[in-house]
Motif scaffolding. Structure first.
Motif, PDB file in Angstrom:
ATOM      1  N   ALA A  62       0.840  -1.195   0.000  1.00  0.00           N
ATOM      2  CA  ALA A  62       0.000   0.000   0.000  1.00  0.00           C
ATOM      3  C   ALA A  62       0.876   1.245   0.000  1.00  0.00           C
ATOM      4  CB  ALA A  62      -0.922   0.000   1.211  1.00  0.00           C
ATOM      5  N   VAL A  63       0.347   2.311  -0.575  1.00  0.00           N
ATOM      6  CA  VAL A  63       1.113   3.551  -0.677  1.00  0.00           C
ATOM      7  C   VAL A  63       1.574   4.024   0.696  1.00  0.00           C
ATOM      8  CG1 VAL A  63       0.969   5.991  -1.292  1.00  0.00           C
ATOM      9  CG2 VAL A  63      -0.001   4.269  -2.823  1.00  0.00           C
ATOM     10  N   GLN A  64       0.694   3.916   1.701  1.00  0.00           N
ATOM     11  CA  GLN A  64       1.053   4.412   3.029  1.00  0.00           C
ATOM     12  C   GLN A  64       2.147   3.579   3.700  1.00  0.00           C
ATOM     13  OE1 GLN A  64      -1.986   3.292   2.172  1.00  0.00           O
ATOM     14  NE2 GLN A  64      -2.925   2.054   3.810  1.00  0.00           N
ATOM     15  N   ASP A  65       2.477   2.427   3.119  1.00  0.00           N
ATOM     16  CA  ASP A  65       3.521   1.565   3.679  1.00  0.00           C
ATOM     17  C   ASP A  65       4.819   1.639   2.896  1.00  0.00           C
ATOM     18  OD1 ASP A  65       1.741   0.633   5.645  1.00  0.00           O
ATOM     19  OD2 ASP A  65       0.970  -0.915   4.303  1.00  0.00           O
ATOM     20  N   GLN A  66       4.956   2.649   2.057  1.00  0.00           N
ATOM     21  CA  GLN A  66       6.112   2.698   1.161  1.00  0.00           C
ATOM     22  C   GLN A  66       7.435   2.838   1.898  1.00  0.00           C
ATOM     23  OE1 GLN A  66       6.560   6.749  -0.960  1.00  0.00           O
ATOM     24  NE2 GLN A  66       4.367   6.615  -0.521  1.00  0.00           N
ATOM     25  N   PHE A  67       7.425   3.371   3.131  1.00  0.00           N
ATOM     26  CA  PHE A  67       8.684   3.511   3.857  1.00  0.00           C
ATOM     27  C   PHE A  67       9.334   2.155   4.114  1.00  0.00           C
ATOM     28  CE2 PHE A  67      11.316   4.150   7.698  1.00  0.00           C
ATOM     29  CZ  PHE A  67      12.159   5.144   7.213  1.00  0.00           C
ATOM     30  N   SER A  68       8.515   1.101   4.205  1.00  0.00           N
ATOM     31  CA  SER A  68       9.081  -0.225   4.435  1.00  0.00           C
ATOM     32  C   SER A  68       9.929  -0.684   3.254  1.00  0.00           C
ATOM     33  CB  SER A  68       7.982  -1.251   4.728  1.00  0.00           C
ATOM     34  OG  SER A  68       7.079  -1.345   3.649  1.00  0.00           O
ATOM     35  N   LEU A  69       9.649  -0.179   2.061  1.00  0.00           N
ATOM     36  CA  LEU A  69      10.477  -0.502   0.898  1.00  0.00           C
ATOM     37  C   LEU A  69      11.848   0.137   1.037  1.00  0.00           C
ATOM     38  CD1 LEU A  69       9.877  -1.994  -1.924  1.00  0.00           C
ATOM     39  CD2 LEU A  69      10.063   0.306  -2.855  1.00  0.00           C
ATOM     40  N   GLU A 109      12.022   6.317  -6.406  1.00  0.00           N
ATOM     41  CA  GLU A 109      10.920   6.992  -7.090  1.00  0.00           C
ATOM     42  C   GLU A 109       9.851   5.957  -7.433  1.00  0.00           C
ATOM     43  OE1 GLU A 109      13.140  10.715  -9.189  1.00  0.00           O
ATOM     44  OE2 GLU A 109      13.459   8.766 -10.140  1.00  0.00           O
ATOM     45  N   HIS A 110       8.600   6.285  -7.086  1.00  0.00           N
ATOM     46  CA  HIS A 110       7.499   5.329  -7.203  1.00  0.00           C
ATOM     47  C   HIS A 110       6.526   5.706  -8.310  1.00  0.00           C
ATOM     48  CE1 HIS A 110       8.660   3.568  -3.348  1.00  0.00           C
ATOM     49  NE2 HIS A 110       8.600   4.763  -2.782  1.00  0.00           N
ATOM     50  N   THR A 111       5.933   4.678  -8.895  1.00  0.00           N
ATOM     51  CA  THR A 111       4.759   4.827  -9.739  1.00  0.00           C
ATOM     52  C   THR A 111       3.611   4.110  -9.038  1.00  0.00           C
ATOM     53  OG1 THR A 111       6.107   4.840 -11.744  1.00  0.00           O
ATOM     54  CG2 THR A 111       3.751   4.403 -12.011  1.00  0.00           C
ATOM     55  N   LEU A 112       2.448   4.756  -8.977  1.00  0.00           N
ATOM     56  CA  LEU A 112       1.334   4.214  -8.212  1.00  0.00           C
ATOM     57  C   LEU A 112       0.271   3.597  -9.124  1.00  0.00           C
ATOM     58  CD1 LEU A 112       0.814   7.160  -5.677  1.00  0.00           C
ATOM     59  CD2 LEU A 112       2.477   5.289  -5.597  1.00  0.00           C
ATOM     60  N   ARG A 116      -2.009   1.450  -4.286  1.00  0.00           N
ATOM     61  CA  ARG A 116      -0.839   0.582  -4.121  1.00  0.00           C
ATOM     62  C   ARG A 116       0.318   1.052  -5.009  1.00  0.00           C
ATOM     63  NH1 ARG A 116      -1.558  -3.807  -1.095  1.00  0.00           N
ATOM     64  NH2 ARG A 116      -3.702  -4.322  -0.501  1.00  0.00           N
ATOM     65  N   LEU A 117       1.495   0.588  -4.637  1.00  0.00           N
ATOM     66  CA  LEU A 117       2.657   0.846  -5.478  1.00  0.00           C
ATOM     67  C   LEU A 117       2.610  -0.079  -6.688  1.00  0.00           C
ATOM     68  CD1 LEU A 117       5.538   1.136  -2.837  1.00  0.00           C
ATOM     69  CD2 LEU A 117       4.075   2.938  -3.755  1.00  0.00           C
ATOM     70  N   ALA A 118       2.999   0.436  -7.827  1.00  0.00           N
ATOM     71  CA  ALA A 118       3.057  -0.382  -9.035  1.00  0.00           C
ATOM     72  C   ALA A 118       4.504  -0.684  -9.413  1.00  0.00           C
ATOM     73  CB  ALA A 118       2.352   0.320 -10.186  1.00  0.00           C
ATOM     74  N   ARG A 119       5.348   0.315  -9.287  1.00  0.00           N
ATOM     75  CA  ARG A 119       6.733   0.181  -9.720  1.00  0.00           C
ATOM     76  C   ARG A 119       7.583   1.138  -8.892  1.00  0.00           C
ATOM     77  NH1 ARG A 119       8.756  -1.618 -14.702  1.00  0.00           N
ATOM     78  NH2 ARG A 119      10.776  -0.765 -15.357  1.00  0.00           N
ATOM     79  N   SER A 120       8.695   0.654  -8.422  1.00  0.00           N
ATOM     80  CA  SER A 120       9.624   1.474  -7.656  1.00  0.00           C
ATOM     81  C   SER A 120      11.001   1.361  -8.285  1.00  0.00           C
ATOM     82  CB  SER A 120       9.673   1.026  -6.196  1.00  0.00           C
ATOM     83  OG  SER A 120       8.403   1.143  -5.580  1.00  0.00           O
ATOM     84  N   VAL A 121      11.608   2.501  -8.551  1.00  0.00           N
ATOM     85  CA  VAL A 121      12.962   2.537  -9.086  1.00  0.00           C
ATOM     86  C   VAL A 121      13.884   2.993  -7.961  1.00  0.00           C
ATOM     87  CG1 VAL A 121      14.511   3.560 -10.769  1.00  0.00           C
ATOM     88  CG2 VAL A 121      12.165   2.976 -11.425  1.00  0.00           C
TER      89      VAL A 121
END
Length: 242
Positions: A62-69, A109-112, A116-121
Motif C-alpha cells: 500500500a502507498v502508506q507503507d512505502q517507507f518499508s520498501l 521513485e514510485h509509480t502508483l 498501491r505501489l506499481a513500480r519502484s525505481v
C-alpha cells in the motif's frame, strides 16, 4: 538481469521504461544528470564507483507503507557491506554512513496504481574505489578508503543485488516487524545527542533520535522531553560543521 551501459543522463529515468522488469538493474558508468535527495546532483568518479538503478514491482504494498520498501533497500545495502568488513549505519532517511562519513546515497521513485505501489525505481550510488573527492563534498568515504583495498565493482554489485533481493523477499512475505527492528538497530546516531536544523526557520537544536515511525517520521526527543515526529525535509542533520 544486470544491464551495463557506458553513459546515460539518469539510470532512474531510464529504468522507468517498461523494457526493464522486476529485479532488473541498470548500471551506468557515467550519468550526466544523476540525481540525489533534496534535488542535489549525484557526482561520481568515473570508473571507480557504482551508480545504478534497481527495478522493483511491489504491487502488494500500500502507498502508506512505502517507507518499508526504503527500509528493505537500506538494510540490504548494510547487509552487503557488513560482508565486506564495513560496519555501516542508516542515516535517516536514506543515506548509508560509516561513522560520520557518507558511503551511499539512495533515491527511490514510485509509480502508483490506485492505493498501491506499481513500480519502484531504487537509485543507488556507492563510493567503491574512489579516495580523492571533490572538496565541496562535506564528508565522503568509500569502501576502498574504509578497508585500504580496491574492489571488483562487478563483484560488489552482485553481492549488493543478492542482499537487496533477500530483504525484498522478507518484505514480500510480510516480515515488516523484523525489517523495522533491524532498521532501528542500524539507525545512525540512535539514542545519542545530535545537532539538527529546521530548514523552514533556520532553528538549530540538539536532540536525541529515539525511533523511526512505520510511516517514516524521525522521532526526536527535545531537551524538554517532548518527542516530535519529523517528516522528510522538515528536519536535517548537522554533520561535520563547527
Amino acid at each position: 538481469m544486470i544491464y551495463r551501459i557506458s553513459e546515460t543522463t539518469s539510470t532512474n529515468d531510464d529504468a522507468r521504461s517498461a523494457s526493464y522488469r522486476h529485479g532488473d538493474i541498470l548500471w551506468a558508468e557515467r550519468q550526466t544528470a544523476g540525481r540525489g535527495q533534496r534535488g542535489h546532483r549525484w557526482t561520481s568518479g568515473e570508473g571507480m564507483n557504482l551508480t545504478f538503478s534497481l527495478v522493483w514491482e511491489p504491487r502488494f504494498l500500500a502507498v502508506q507503507d512505502q517507507f518499508s520498501l526504503l527500509q528493505a533497500a537500506a538494510l540490504g545495502l548494510t547487509d552487503a557491506f557488513a560482508g565486506l568488513g564495513v560496519d555501516c549505519r542508516i542515516k535517516w532517511t536514506n543515506d548509508i554512513y560509516v561513522a560520520d562519513r557518507k558511503l551511499v546515497g539512495i533515491l527511490i521513485e514510485h509509480t502508483l496504481s490506485g492505493a498501491r505501489l506499481a513500480r519502484s525505481v531504487v537509485g543507488i550510488g556507492i563510493n567503491v574505489n574512489q579516495v580523492d573527492f571533490d572538496p565541496s563534498l562535506p564528508n565522503p568515504t568509500s569502501l576502498a578508503w574504509e578497508t585500504g583495498r580496491e574492489f571488483d565493482r562487478g563483484a560488489v554489485l552482485e553481492r549488493v543485488a543478492c542482499a537487496l533481493n533477500e530483504r525484498y523477499r522478507q518484505l514480500e512475505q510480510g516480515e515488516t516487524d523484523r525489517l523495522r527492528a533491524d532498521y532501528r538497530h542500524r539507525i545512525y546516531r540512535l539514542d545519542k545527542p545530535q545537532r539538527f536544523r529546521v530548514p523552514a526557520t533556520g532553528e538549530e537544536f540538539t536532540g536525541v533520535i529515539r525511533d523511526v515511525a512505520p510511516s517514516g517520521e524521525l522521532i526526536v526527543e527535545h531537551p524538554d522531553g517532548r518527542r516530535i515526529g519529523y517528516l522528510f525535509r522538515q528536519i536535517e542533520f548537522i554533520v561535520g560543521e563547527r
